[in-house]
Design a protein around this motif. Sequence first.
Motif, PDB file in Angstrom:
ATOM      1  N   ALA A  99      43.874  24.974  60.343  1.00  0.00           N
ATOM      2  CA  ALA A  99      43.190  24.641  61.589  1.00  0.00           C
ATOM      3  C   ALA A  99      44.199  24.170  62.643  1.00  0.00           C
ATOM      4  CB  ALA A  99      42.140  23.559  61.339  1.00  0.00           C
ATOM      5  N   ILE A 100      45.140  23.316  62.224  1.00  0.00           N
ATOM      6  CA  ILE A 100      46.120  22.797  63.185  1.00  0.00           C
ATOM      7  C   ILE A 100      47.041  23.922  63.664  1.00  0.00           C
ATOM      8  CG2 ILE A 100      48.110  21.273  63.438  1.00  0.00           C
ATOM      9  CD1 ILE A 100      46.610  19.345  61.497  1.00  0.00           C
ATOM     10  N   LEU A 101      47.567  24.700  62.686  1.00  0.00           N
ATOM     11  CA  LEU A 101      48.424  25.824  63.073  1.00  0.00           C
ATOM     12  C   LEU A 101      47.664  26.753  64.011  1.00  0.00           C
ATOM     13  CD1 LEU A 101      50.081  26.821  59.671  1.00  0.00           C
ATOM     14  CD2 LEU A 101      51.193  25.770  61.641  1.00  0.00           C
ATOM     15  N   GLY A 102      46.411  27.033  63.659  1.00  0.00           N
ATOM     16  CA  GLY A 102      45.597  27.959  64.439  1.00  0.00           C
ATOM     17  C   GLY A 102      45.344  27.447  65.841  1.00  0.00           C
ATOM     18  N   CYS A 103      45.007  26.155  65.964  1.00  0.00           N
ATOM     19  CA  CYS A 103      44.702  25.598  67.294  1.00  0.00           C
ATOM     20  C   CYS A 103      45.937  25.682  68.193  1.00  0.00           C
ATOM     21  CB  CYS A 103      44.239  24.145  67.181  1.00  0.00           C
ATOM     22  SG  CYS A 103      42.554  24.000  66.581  1.00  0.00           S
ATOM     23  N   ILE A 104      47.113  25.360  67.630  1.00  0.00           N
ATOM     24  CA  ILE A 104      48.331  25.395  68.448  1.00  0.00           C
ATOM     25  C   ILE A 104      48.599  26.825  68.916  1.00  0.00           C
ATOM     26  CG2 ILE A 104      50.837  25.084  68.370  1.00  0.00           C
ATOM     27  CD1 ILE A 104      50.324  22.798  66.354  1.00  0.00           C
ATOM     28  N   THR A 105      48.581  27.761  67.950  1.00  0.00           N
ATOM     29  CA  THR A 105      48.901  29.144  68.319  1.00  0.00           C
ATOM     30  C   THR A 105      47.851  29.716  69.266  1.00  0.00           C
ATOM     31  OG1 THR A 105      49.368  29.228  65.984  1.00  0.00           O
ATOM     32  CG2 THR A 105      49.973  31.139  67.264  1.00  0.00           C
ATOM     33  N   ALA A 106      46.593  29.407  69.000  1.00  0.00           N
ATOM     34  CA  ALA A 106      45.529  29.938  69.857  1.00  0.00           C
ATOM     35  C   ALA A 106      45.715  29.449  71.288  1.00  0.00           C
ATOM     36  CB  ALA A 106      44.166  29.518  69.328  1.00  0.00           C
ATOM     37  N   ILE A 274      49.019  33.476  56.249  1.00  0.00           N
ATOM     38  CA  ILE A 274      49.487  34.159  57.455  1.00  0.00           C
ATOM     39  C   ILE A 274      48.375  34.998  58.063  1.00  0.00           C
ATOM     40  CG2 ILE A 274      51.046  35.964  58.247  1.00  0.00           C
ATOM     41  CD1 ILE A 274      53.067  34.764  56.256  1.00  0.00           C
ATOM     42  N   GLY A 275      47.655  35.724  57.209  1.00  0.00           N
ATOM     43  CA  GLY A 275      46.571  36.563  57.706  1.00  0.00           C
ATOM     44  C   GLY A 275      45.504  35.742  58.392  1.00  0.00           C
ATOM     45  N   LEU A 276      45.115  34.661  57.742  1.00  0.00           N
ATOM     46  CA  LEU A 276      44.066  33.800  58.285  1.00  0.00           C
ATOM     47  C   LEU A 276      44.524  33.164  59.595  1.00  0.00           C
ATOM     48  CD1 LEU A 276      41.289  32.738  57.371  1.00  0.00           C
ATOM     49  CD2 LEU A 276      42.462  30.733  56.496  1.00  0.00           C
ATOM     50  N   TRP A 277      45.733  32.662  59.581  1.00  0.00           N
ATOM     51  CA  TRP A 277      46.299  31.983  60.746  1.00  0.00           C
ATOM     52  C   TRP A 277      46.371  32.956  61.928  1.00  0.00           C
ATOM     53  CZ3 TRP A 277      52.207  30.597  60.879  1.00  0.00           C
ATOM     54  CH2 TRP A 277      52.511  29.982  62.077  1.00  0.00           C
ATOM     55  N   LEU A 278      46.957  34.124  61.672  1.00  0.00           N
ATOM     56  CA  LEU A 278      47.090  35.120  62.740  1.00  0.00           C
ATOM     57  C   LEU A 278      45.729  35.526  63.289  1.00  0.00           C
ATOM     58  CD1 LEU A 278      49.722  37.845  61.892  1.00  0.00           C
ATOM     59  CD2 LEU A 278      49.438  36.559  63.999  1.00  0.00           C
ATOM     60  N   ALA A 279      44.816  35.870  62.380  1.00  0.00           N
ATOM     61  CA  ALA A 279      43.521  36.383  62.815  1.00  0.00           C
ATOM     62  C   ALA A 279      42.758  35.315  63.594  1.00  0.00           C
ATOM     63  CB  ALA A 279      42.714  36.847  61.609  1.00  0.00           C
ATOM     64  N   LEU A 280      42.760  34.093  63.074  1.00  0.00           N
ATOM     65  CA  LEU A 280      42.032  33.020  63.766  1.00  0.00           C
ATOM     66  C   LEU A 280      42.664  32.744  65.127  1.00  0.00           C
ATOM     67  CD1 LEU A 280      41.302  30.406  60.956  1.00  0.00           C
ATOM     68  CD2 LEU A 280      39.653  31.817  62.138  1.00  0.00           C
ATOM     69  N   GLY A 285      42.313  32.856  70.507  1.00  0.00           N
ATOM     70  CA  GLY A 285      43.165  33.011  71.680  1.00  0.00           C
ATOM     71  C   GLY A 285      42.506  33.872  72.749  1.00  0.00           C
ATOM     72  N   ALA A 286      41.764  34.885  72.322  1.00  0.00           N
ATOM     73  CA  ALA A 286      41.093  35.760  73.283  1.00  0.00           C
ATOM     74  C   ALA A 286      40.054  34.984  74.088  1.00  0.00           C
ATOM     75  CB  ALA A 286      40.439  36.928  72.552  1.00  0.00           C
ATOM     76  N   PHE A 287      39.321  34.107  73.404  1.00  0.00           N
ATOM     77  CA  PHE A 287      38.338  33.287  74.121  1.00  0.00           C
ATOM     78  C   PHE A 287      39.047  32.296  75.031  1.00  0.00           C
ATOM     79  CE2 PHE A 287      35.905  34.789  70.544  1.00  0.00           C
ATOM     80  CZ  PHE A 287      34.656  35.019  71.084  1.00  0.00           C
ATOM     81  N   THR A 288      40.134  31.696  74.487  1.00  0.00           N
ATOM     82  CA  THR A 288      40.883  30.716  75.275  1.00  0.00           C
ATOM     83  C   THR A 288      41.437  31.369  76.535  1.00  0.00           C
ATOM     84  OG1 THR A 288      41.499  29.782  73.154  1.00  0.00           O
ATOM     85  CG2 THR A 288      42.622  28.917  75.074  1.00  0.00           C
ATOM     86  N   ALA A 289      41.892  32.619  76.406  1.00  0.00           N
ATOM     87  CA  ALA A 289      42.445  33.321  77.567  1.00  0.00           C
ATOM     88  C   ALA A 289      41.414  33.393  78.685  1.00  0.00           C
ATOM     89  CB  ALA A 289      42.882  34.728  77.152  1.00  0.00           C
ATOM     90  N   GLU A 290      40.185  33.685  78.320  1.00  0.00           N
ATOM     91  CA  GLU A 290      39.140  33.764  79.331  1.00  0.00           C
ATOM     92  C   GLU A 290      38.867  32.406  79.958  1.00  0.00           C
ATOM     93  OE1 GLU A 290      39.275  36.798  80.064  1.00  0.00           O
ATOM     94  OE2 GLU A 290      37.120  37.058  80.274  1.00  0.00           O
TER      95      GLU A 290
END
Lengths: 405, 339
Positions: A99-106, A274-280, A285-290
């Motif tokens: 979750a933490i890795l994902g939030c940062i990358t997203a 890695i798969g989970l992190w990347l995909a999440l 990230g797509a939503f965040t971009a908007e």
Amino acid sequence: MATISSTGDTNFRIGMLIYDTRYRSYTIQIIALIIFMLAAAWLVNNVIENLAALGKTFSFGFLNDTASYDINQRLIDYSSTSSHARAAVVGILNTLLVAILGCITATVVGVVAGVLRLSNNWLIARLMTIYVEGFRNIPVLVWILITVAVINETLPAPNQFRGADPDASPLLGGMLVLTNRGFYIPAPVMGDMSMAVVIVFLLSVGVMIGFRRWAKKRQEATGEILPLLPISLGILFLPTLLVFFLLGMPITLEYPELKGFNFRGGVFMRDSLIGLWLALSLYTGAFTAEIVRAGILAVSKGQSEAAFALGLRPGRTMNLVILPQALRVIVPPLISQYLNLTKNSSLAIAVGYMDATGTLGGISLNQTGKEFECLMLLMAFYLIVSLSISAVMNWYNERVKLRER
Amino acid sequence: MKVKGAIIAAAAVMAVSAAANAATLDDVKAKGFVQCGVSTGLAGFAFTDANGVWDGFDVTFCRATAAAIFGDANAIKFTPTTGKTRFTALASGEVDILYRNTTWTLSRDVDLGFTFTGVNYYDGQGFMVRKSLGVKSAKELDGATVCIQTGTTTELNLADFFRANGMSYEPVPIETNAEAQQKYLSNACDVYTTDASGLAATRATFEKPGEHALLPEIISKEPLGPLVRQGDDQWADISAWVLNALIIAEEKGVTKANVAKLAADGSADPEVNRLLGKEGSYGEMLGLPADWAVHAISAGGNYGEIFERNVGESTAIGLARGLNQLWSKGGILYAPPFR
């Protein structure tokens, strides 16, 4: 003279509970509360009765029993002789990690994609549009499965690294090994005196922060701008490197090596992580971009025109004028994206990532048969995490929001 | 909104409890079919054919149970369950009986509140590896990456085996057989472990089965059998005796082909007559029609026929009878006397 009293000294009639606007809302609320409590009591009673009918007891005693299963990714010490409670903690830490890795990358992906989507460069803007629309319109579970399948199917298996003339070889001189079971990177090995290096580095970080504060004050006072980046980097790394070499390189790197079936040594990041992190990250990230794009567009055009008129370059305009104002619009919806990402991480079991749902809500539940208790604990965990994220982000929102003077 | 959600949840809990309490046979008769929990898809044991009809070893036993009750092997519906969802499905009453390669263990029998009513396949946990790895024994698997299905005894045995032998391994937990197969074939795991029968069944579906070997070690006892909810003895008895009847039928040479004739003409063997309802009132004792066993046997034949047709040596899966041979022929398949 007859006066009509409008104060509350008229006689109270029972009908007023419905027809009098002063009481009506209370009546409705009390009735709703009673119904809710009855329903809750009925529900609890049902659970107790049905558990009894199934011959099941309600207790959390199973948490102390031996788990007897193994978990691949362990951030704390765990073996098959540990308890179910410890297995649950291992799972919870795995959830928090992704979750933490994902939030940062997203966030990084989202901010970059959001800004680039507004770019004047036609190609870049359209590419970002494709990214955003592609990712947010396909379910995240599909993305997770695709990412892991791509890793599994396209990257070389560990035994392809074997032999005199292997099909695959490590990248960057052995620093990075990409296999279809996960990625290996070197792990630092702390020798004698290595603490000195770490301490010097931490001190450098402190000095750098101090320097940047001082530079900002100086700029506000005199208007002079120092070359911040090179100086900061210099402060950050030069003393550390100096101490590192003076002490005779006390920190060495452990390289991953092929031994037996798999690589050993180094840090192993599993395909599932890695798969989970990347995909999440890419999905959220797509939503965040908007959200970022909306935030930027919400800042009136006059702001950037004024900044340009003052002679600020586009980069500075974005960093100093637009983004600080856009943050006020961006942060509240961003909170729900972080919550979504954390909750979506429970899809991990689809690719064999042992998160809290996989251990506590999966194997432990299944091996002990304590569905009710396990799911209650799991719900409590996700609730606590979500509320904590909300609390932190709300605090941040308070900080960045417009101060009204 | 909150209230509405609570009521829906409560209704769901109610519906579940209604199914769990009443006598299962009456419920089954009232709805007109047996709801049987099977695997999500395991070649030879439970799978849907090209027309979407369920078939396989476990499925045939389910059908025999339905035939014993209704005289119709198609009075049945199947619920595919994963290793994880199967017990919840049975406990909640979603299925009446579970025939899903489920290992009979003490904790499942006692603590989970189920009754195992027999063993229809004596199995053991094995390992499958690529022949190119050159591994000859499970003791050589130190450090290997192992694909396992979660929620099974398999992962517990595996942990025990590696701990007992002082070896390390990297478990990759997988939800279904199909996913595990994909992982194993893409070489994301060195080893795939599950019950030896399941391994043979899975290997039979590979493009090149010859490139994969089963290691000689069988590291556990896995008696696989049907189970029902605890507390309904009549239903448990029916499930147990349908299985026993099919084993006795093989012992006595009653087959799908001759069962109708034997039932009509009678046999010199009194046990056959009892089995087929010519003598005694054994059906009545179970709450079933007198000729229940005739229908059960007609559904897919006796135990031996079911075995040979679905997983036997003439099929792609090619399992030998081994332990699952009758006790009189060197196996351990033994049904109590029918009297």
